[in-house]
Design an enzyme around this catalytic site. Structure first.
Site, PDB file in Angstrom:
ATOM      1  N   VAL A  11       0.859  -1.194   0.000  1.00 33.55           N
ATOM      2  CA  VAL A  11       0.000   0.000   0.000  1.00 33.55           C
ATOM      3  C   VAL A  11       0.894   1.243   0.000  1.00 33.55           C
ATOM      4  O   VAL A  11       0.944   2.007   0.960  1.00 33.55           O
ATOM      5  CB  VAL A  11      -0.975  -0.013   1.198  1.00 33.55           C
ATOM      6  CG1 VAL A  11      -1.984   1.131   1.087  1.00 33.55           C
ATOM      7  CG2 VAL A  11      -1.709  -1.341   1.281  1.00 33.55           C
ATOM      8  N   THR A  16      -2.108   2.729  -2.967  1.00 25.82           N
ATOM      9  CA  THR A  16      -3.096   3.690  -2.470  1.00 25.82           C
ATOM     10  C   THR A  16      -3.973   4.200  -3.610  1.00 25.82           C
ATOM     11  O   THR A  16      -5.198   4.327  -3.465  1.00 25.82           O
ATOM     12  CB  THR A  16      -2.388   4.867  -1.779  1.00 25.82           C
ATOM     13  OG1 THR A  16      -1.648   4.377  -0.653  1.00 25.82           O
ATOM     14  CG2 THR A  16      -3.388   5.914  -1.311  1.00 25.82           C
ATOM     15  N   LYS A 101       7.924  -5.887 -12.936  1.00 27.18           N
ATOM     16  CA  LYS A 101       8.653  -6.337 -14.127  1.00 27.18           C
ATOM     17  C   LYS A 101       9.872  -7.176 -13.787  1.00 27.18           C
ATOM     18  O   LYS A 101      10.236  -8.100 -14.514  1.00 27.18           O
ATOM     19  CB  LYS A 101       9.059  -5.154 -15.007  1.00 27.18           C
ATOM     20  CG  LYS A 101      10.018  -4.150 -14.381  1.00 27.18           C
ATOM     21  CD  LYS A 101       9.290  -2.965 -13.855  1.00 27.18           C
ATOM     22  CE  LYS A 101      10.210  -1.880 -13.321  1.00 27.18           C
ATOM     23  NZ  LYS A 101       9.438  -0.752 -12.761  1.00 27.18           N
ATOM     24  N   GLU A 123      -0.284  -5.864 -16.968  1.00 30.63           N
ATOM     25  CA  GLU A 123      -0.207  -4.712 -17.862  1.00 30.63           C
ATOM     26  C   GLU A 123       0.686  -3.611 -17.304  1.00 30.63           C
ATOM     27  O   GLU A 123       1.427  -2.953 -18.049  1.00 30.63           O
ATOM     28  CB  GLU A 123      -1.604  -4.152 -18.115  1.00 30.63           C
ATOM     29  CG  GLU A 123      -1.650  -2.983 -19.076  1.00 30.63           C
ATOM     30  CD  GLU A 123      -1.187  -3.356 -20.476  1.00 30.63           C
ATOM     31  OE1 GLU A 123      -0.131  -2.846 -20.894  1.00 30.63           O
ATOM     32  OE2 GLU A 123      -1.860  -4.173 -21.131  1.00 30.63           O
ATOM     33  N   GLU A 184      14.982   7.256  -8.219  1.00 30.11           N
ATOM     34  CA  GLU A 184      15.078   6.834  -6.824  1.00 30.11           C
ATOM     35  C   GLU A 184      16.387   7.340  -6.226  1.00 30.11           C
ATOM     36  O   GLU A 184      17.305   7.771  -6.936  1.00 30.11           O
ATOM     37  CB  GLU A 184      15.034   5.304  -6.728  1.00 30.11           C
ATOM     38  CG  GLU A 184      13.796   4.670  -7.331  1.00 30.11           C
ATOM     39  CD  GLU A 184      12.546   4.896  -6.489  1.00 30.11           C
ATOM     40  OE1 GLU A 184      12.687   5.297  -5.313  1.00 30.11           O
ATOM     41  OE2 GLU A 184      11.442   4.682  -7.003  1.00 30.11           O
ATOM     42  N   LYS A 199      11.709  -5.122 -18.880  1.00 30.69           N
ATOM     43  CA  LYS A 199      10.520  -4.850 -19.684  1.00 30.69           C
ATOM     44  C   LYS A 199      10.645  -5.458 -21.082  1.00 30.69           C
ATOM     45  O   LYS A 199       9.680  -6.017 -21.612  1.00 30.69           O
ATOM     46  CB  LYS A 199      10.299  -3.337 -19.768  1.00 30.69           C
ATOM     47  CG  LYS A 199      10.014  -2.690 -18.415  1.00 30.69           C
ATOM     48  CD  LYS A 199      10.072  -1.178 -18.478  1.00 30.69           C
ATOM     49  CE  LYS A 199       9.852  -0.562 -17.099  1.00 30.69           C
ATOM     50  NZ  LYS A 199      10.003   0.902 -17.108  1.00 30.69           N
TER      51      LYS A 199
END
Length: 445
Positions: A11, A16, A101, A123, A184, A199
């Protein structure tokens, strides 16, 4: 109306957004599926400061072993734990949706084997705001896919855009990406090409039915790029992009991720900032470009919920695009060996500025069967992103007073074995002061 109860494991920002979207848009979701989809439970490592109005737990089994939960949505990241979550969900006959992924890059075929008809949606695992999974599995399913080329990582594309448009150095552009939330604190997987590779492997399964692994393909990132490379590209009417590439030639598939110089007027060259774009060429439909946001809470959540809704509609499609009892395309399409890749190449060499150096370099290239198409010499900036200790070590063995220059060259078409062999030999020259830097030139034809 039938009800489907969903547990969201993870979450965070995306989780969220999934919960709130399912609640806020419940009317239109029910109207489009004929099913009432209820976010029933959230699982998080720390349930404090989670602003959602559903029950929360820190115990995975509260979701995985709960007979009232029909579907698991995994959004925790990583590889091993998500794989175990997926296996347990499938064992308990709970539909499974993931945006992961990295886990799929390593375990997608194991999940296909283990699911035994239980639906799996993923997806959101590739270019979150672009429905590229459905495009390949459904929209283009009547086509032989001739090639896929894509900007699959928004962080690296933002950095390259800043370096190209504002002349920012790599470190400055990376810091800007981090400040804006595109990168990040540890951006390693974004800038070293790994994220794009994960990917690309997923897309290659859907398009070609091939079970390639991370270690099977060329994966290079954007580290080491300097303004001189950008300037060379501009002067030769190229843009520099980090691309994931899949190209089928006869029965061999060329898979790789690396920096490319591509024609500046091509569609992919115009994709700037943190956006993603995938070019797909089908044998019947021709080329299509699919453009959109690659990440973000609401964008990724939108793709997650599209999978939830597809499963709610009882749509059944092979997870990886091919029915399990059909002839495996893996028997037809083979992964091309890395060394067989052919391309034009751009090479940057930092060398001593003294007579005879160019002749030595040209001779080594000629020995490897490589011909130079264009060559530019520029003064070298001592603050470039080279290994300065390595440079000083090499300089200490020769005349300290020699100036250094960059030799920027492009080659005619040659194969990977030739260029790698030549670069290794060039690196061993005392006249070459740092590791050669190479970018492949992709013509997009």
């Amino acid at each position: 109306m039938k009800t489907i109860n969903v547990a969201i494991i993870g979450v965070g920002v995306v989780g969220t957004s999934v919960i709130k979207t399912l609640q806020d848009n419940q009317d239109i979701i029910s109207a489009r599926t004929g099913v009432k989809i209820i976010p029933k439970l959230g699982i998080a490592r720390n349930i404090k400061n989670k602003y959602v109005n559903i029950p929360l737990s820190t115990n995975l089994d509260d979701a995985l072993e709960n007979p009232e939960i029909d579907m698991i949505v995994e959004l925790v990241g990583g590889v091993d734990l998500p794989f175990q979550i997926a296996l347990k969900a499938l064992t308990n006959k709970k539909s499974f949706v993931t945006a992961n992924k990295a886990m799929l890059a390593y375990h997608r075929y194991e999940l296909e084997t283990q699911r035994q008809g239980t639906p799996i949606g993923f997806e959101a695992s590739v270019c979150g705001g672009i429905p590229i999974i459905k495009i390949l599995r459904d929209g283009l399913c009547a086509n032989h896919i001739l090639s896929i080329r894509g900007i699959m990582n928004g962080t690296s594309n933002y950095i390259l855009t800043q370096m190209s448009h504002t002349n920012a150095d790599f470190e400055v552009a990376l810091k800007q990406a981090q400040n804006l939330g595109y990168a990040e604190a540890d951006p390693t997987l974004d800038i070293n090409g790994s994220d794009s590779a994960h990917k690309l492997l997923i897309l290659s399964s859907l398009a070609y039915g091939i079970h390639a692994k991370v270690e099977d393909i060329i994966i290079e990132g954007i580290e080491g790029l300097i303004p001189e490379d950008i300037q060379f590209a501009k002067e030769h009417d190229y843009a520099i992009k980090l691309l994931g590439i899949a190209k089928k030639q006869d029965n061999e598939l060329d898979l790789r991720v690396h920096l490319c110089m591509i024609p500046k007027d091509s569609m992919l060259a115009k994709v700037d900032g943190a956006m993603n774009a995938i070019s797909v060429i089908g044998d019947k439909v021709g080329e299509g470009l699919y453009y959109g946001a690659g990440a973000g809470g609401s964008e990724t959540a939108s793709s997650v919920i599209s999978d939830i809704m597809e499963i709610a509609r009882n749509k059944t499609a092979p997870m990886l695009g091919y029915v399990s009892n059909s002839q495996s395309l893996e028997q037809v399409v083979m992964l091309a060996p890395k060394e067989k890749i052919s391309s034009r190449y751009y090479v940057r060499l930092k060398v001593n500025d003294k007579p005879g150096v160019l002749s030595i370099i040209a001779n080594i290239l000629a020995i490897w069967g490589i011909s130079i198409q264009s060559l530019i010499q520029r003064n070298a900036n001592e603050n470039s992103y080279a290994n300065q200790h390595e440079i000083q070590h090499k300089k200490s063995q020769q005349n300290q007073n020699l100036e250094s220059v960059f030799l920027l060259l492009s080659t005619h078409i040659c194969c990977e074995t030739q260029i790698q062999g030549a670069l290794k030999e060039l690196y061993n020259l005392q006249e070459v002061l740092e590791k050669p830097f190479m970018i492949r030139i992709e013509q997009l034809t």
